[in-house]
Scaffold this motif. Structure first.
Motif, short mmCIF file in Angstrom:
data_model
loop_
_atom_site.label_atom_id
_atom_site.label_comp_id
_atom_site.label_asym_id
_atom_site.label_seq_id
_atom_site.Cartn_x
_atom_site.Cartn_y
_atom_site.Cartn_z
N VAL A 163 0.68 -1.46 -0.08
CA VAL A 163 -0.07 -0.03 -0.04
C VAL A 163 0.83 1.34 0.08
O VAL A 163 0.73 2.12 -0.77
CB VAL A 163 -0.95 -0.01 1.30
CG1 VAL A 163 -1.77 1.31 1.21
CG2 VAL A 163 -1.87 -1.40 1.16
N LEU A 164 2.08 1.26 0.91
CA LEU A 164 2.73 2.29 0.84
C LEU A 164 3.51 2.73 -0.39
O LEU A 164 3.71 3.77 -0.97
CB LEU A 164 3.87 2.31 2.02
CG LEU A 164 3.33 2.13 3.29
CD1 LEU A 164 4.38 1.85 4.48
CD2 LEU A 164 2.68 3.68 3.58
N LEU A 165 4.00 1.53 -1.12
CA LEU A 165 4.55 1.63 -2.39
C LEU A 165 3.39 2.24 -3.50
O LEU A 165 3.99 3.17 -4.27
CB LEU A 165 4.91 0.41 -2.89
CG LEU A 165 6.20 0.03 -2.39
CD1 LEU A 165 6.54 -1.56 -2.47
CD2 LEU A 165 7.50 0.66 -2.92
N ASP A 166 2.15 2.01 -3.28
CA ASP A 166 1.25 2.49 -4.40
C ASP A 166 1.02 3.95 -4.09
O ASP A 166 1.09 4.80 -5.09
CB ASP A 166 -0.13 1.76 -3.95
CG ASP A 166 -0.18 0.42 -4.80
OD1 ASP A 166 0.78 -0.02 -5.43
OD2 ASP A 166 -1.05 -0.42 -4.33
N GLY A 167 1.13 4.24 -2.80
CA GLY A 167 0.93 5.88 -2.42
C GLY A 167 2.28 6.57 -2.71
O GLY A 167 2.13 7.60 -3.08
N ALA A 168 3.56 5.88 -2.72
CA ALA A 168 4.68 6.47 -3.31
C ALA A 168 4.90 6.90 -4.72
O ALA A 168 5.66 7.77 -4.94
CB ALA A 168 5.99 5.69 -2.77
N GLN A 169 3.99 6.35 -5.37
CA GLN A 169 4.09 6.59 -6.82
C GLN A 169 4.03 8.11 -7.26
O GLN A 169 4.74 8.56 -8.00
CB GLN A 169 2.84 6.05 -7.70
CG GLN A 169 2.81 4.57 -7.59
CD GLN A 169 3.49 3.70 -8.73
OE1 GLN A 169 4.21 4.35 -9.34
NE2 GLN A 169 4.03 2.51 -8.46
N GLY A 170 3.35 8.96 -6.49
CA GLY A 170 3.44 10.27 -6.79
C GLY A 170 3.60 11.33 -5.74
O GLY A 170 3.14 12.34 -5.38
N ASP A 171 4.25 10.57 -4.52
CA ASP A 171 4.66 11.33 -3.41
C ASP A 171 5.95 11.09 -3.24
O ASP A 171 6.50 10.26 -2.48
CB ASP A 171 3.95 10.74 -2.18
CG ASP A 171 4.13 11.47 -0.88
OD1 ASP A 171 4.82 12.23 -0.87
OD2 ASP A 171 3.09 11.21 0.21
N THR A 172 6.84 12.17 -3.41
CA THR A 172 8.26 12.09 -3.27
C THR A 172 8.65 12.13 -1.90
O THR A 172 9.65 11.61 -1.78
CB THR A 172 8.96 13.51 -4.13
OG1 THR A 172 8.24 14.85 -3.53
CG2 THR A 172 8.64 13.54 -5.59
N VAL A 173 8.06 12.87 -1.12
CA VAL A 173 8.23 12.69 0.50
C VAL A 173 8.38 11.27 0.78
O VAL A 173 9.10 10.77 1.48
CB VAL A 173 7.35 13.60 1.46
CG1 VAL A 173 7.71 13.59 2.64
CG2 VAL A 173 7.66 15.03 0.92
N LEU A 174 7.10 10.58 0.57
CA LEU A 174 6.96 9.18 0.99
C LEU A 174 8.04 8.48 0.32
O LEU A 174 8.67 7.28 0.82
CB LEU A 174 5.59 8.65 0.52
CG LEU A 174 5.26 7.18 1.03
CD1 LEU A 174 5.45 7.12 2.55
CD2 LEU A 174 3.90 6.80 0.58
N GLN A 175 8.37 8.55 -1.00
CA GLN A 175 9.55 7.85 -1.55
C GLN A 175 10.85 7.94 -0.70
O GLN A 175 11.51 6.90 -0.46
CB GLN A 175 9.60 8.39 -2.96
CG GLN A 175 8.73 8.11 -4.00
CD GLN A 175 9.02 8.87 -5.39
OE1 GLN A 175 10.27 9.23 -5.53
NE2 GLN A 175 7.91 8.94 -6.09
N GLU A 176 11.19 9.19 -0.54
CA GLU A 176 12.43 9.17 0.46
C GLU A 176 12.37 8.63 1.77
O GLU A 176 13.30 7.90 2.27
CB GLU A 176 12.67 10.77 0.47
CG GLU A 176 14.03 11.04 1.08
CD GLU A 176 14.49 12.43 0.82
OE1 GLU A 176 15.68 12.75 1.32
OE2 GLU A 176 14.19 13.24 -0.01
#
Length: 224
Positions: A163-176
């Motif tokens: 779920v977090l990976l799905d959300g990280a698709q468009g969220d650079t803060v979450l990616q980092e």
């Protein structure tokens, strides 16, 4: 604790003046902080009754001050803890984040029945079990997901990582935040690298020494 003191406290609790009730709430906090509330069940019950009665009669600012004092304390009785934890988030925060008296079941029940602001506070606790994290990830949105990714004490299941990976698709803060998690599972890292934004890759390049440079380069080239 003497009967005279309790009579005095109950008398204050019955008064209509808001100033009297605010003063009583602070006095009750003083008694708790000094260890004057014994383990005797009758004393604890009476203390809880008075506190919960007064909490219903004071304004949010006074509740917040009380919660900040007693929320992190191990001696705070359970009924008081639960009353504060289910209040508005500004009152609940010191309890939800720091109280040692909230069991995993308590936290799960609260997470299942409150809104995003409460979920975000719970997500910042020093330790989160996988079951609790699963609920926070499932019910939470961007800010909750970021808080969990930033929390090294959060145990995250494979499903929650998905779920977090799905959300990280468009969220650079979450990616980092995900990329910087210690002991990030290799399978999650392998899925994360290709979706990293270029500016995130640049910031992480010096930290991800364990990822072959060619792999990052290939992922970057794939987006160009």
């Amino acid at each position: 604790m003497t009967q005279a003191l309790w009579r005095n406290l109950e008398d204050l609790a019955r008064r209509n003046s808001s100033g009297d009730r605010a003063a009583l709430l602070q006095r009750l906090a003083d008694l708790l902080m000094r260890g004057n509330i014994s383990r005797d069940a009758m004393i604890v019950d009476l203390f809880e009754d008075i506190v919960c009665r007064v909490l219903d009669q004071v304004n949010p600012k006074e509740k917040i001050e009380f919660a900040e004092r007693v929320g992190p304390e191990a001696l705070t009785p359970r009924r008081v803890v639960m009353e504060l934890a289910n209040d508005i988030v500004s009152v609940a925060e010191p309890v939800l984040r720091y109280s040692p008296n909230l069991s995993e079941k308590d936290l799960i029940d609260i997470a299942e029945n409150t809104g995003p602001a409460h979920l975000e506070v719970i997500a910042r606790r020093i330790f989160l079990s996988r079951d609790l994290t699963d609920i926070l990830v499932a019910r939470g949105q961007m800010m909750v997901h970021r808080a969990i990714a930033a929390n090294d004490g959060a145990q995250i299941s494979d499903g929650a990582f998905h779920v977090l990976l799905d959300g990280a698709q468009g969220d650079t803060v979450l990616q980092e935040l995900m990329a910087l998690r210690p002991n990030l599972p290799q399978a999650v890292r392998d899925r994360l690298v290709p979706i990293l934004a270029q500016e995130v890759r640049r910031r992480l390049s010096s930290r991800w020494s364990s990822i072959p440079a060619a792999k990052i380069s290939n992922a970057l080239d794939a987006e160009v």
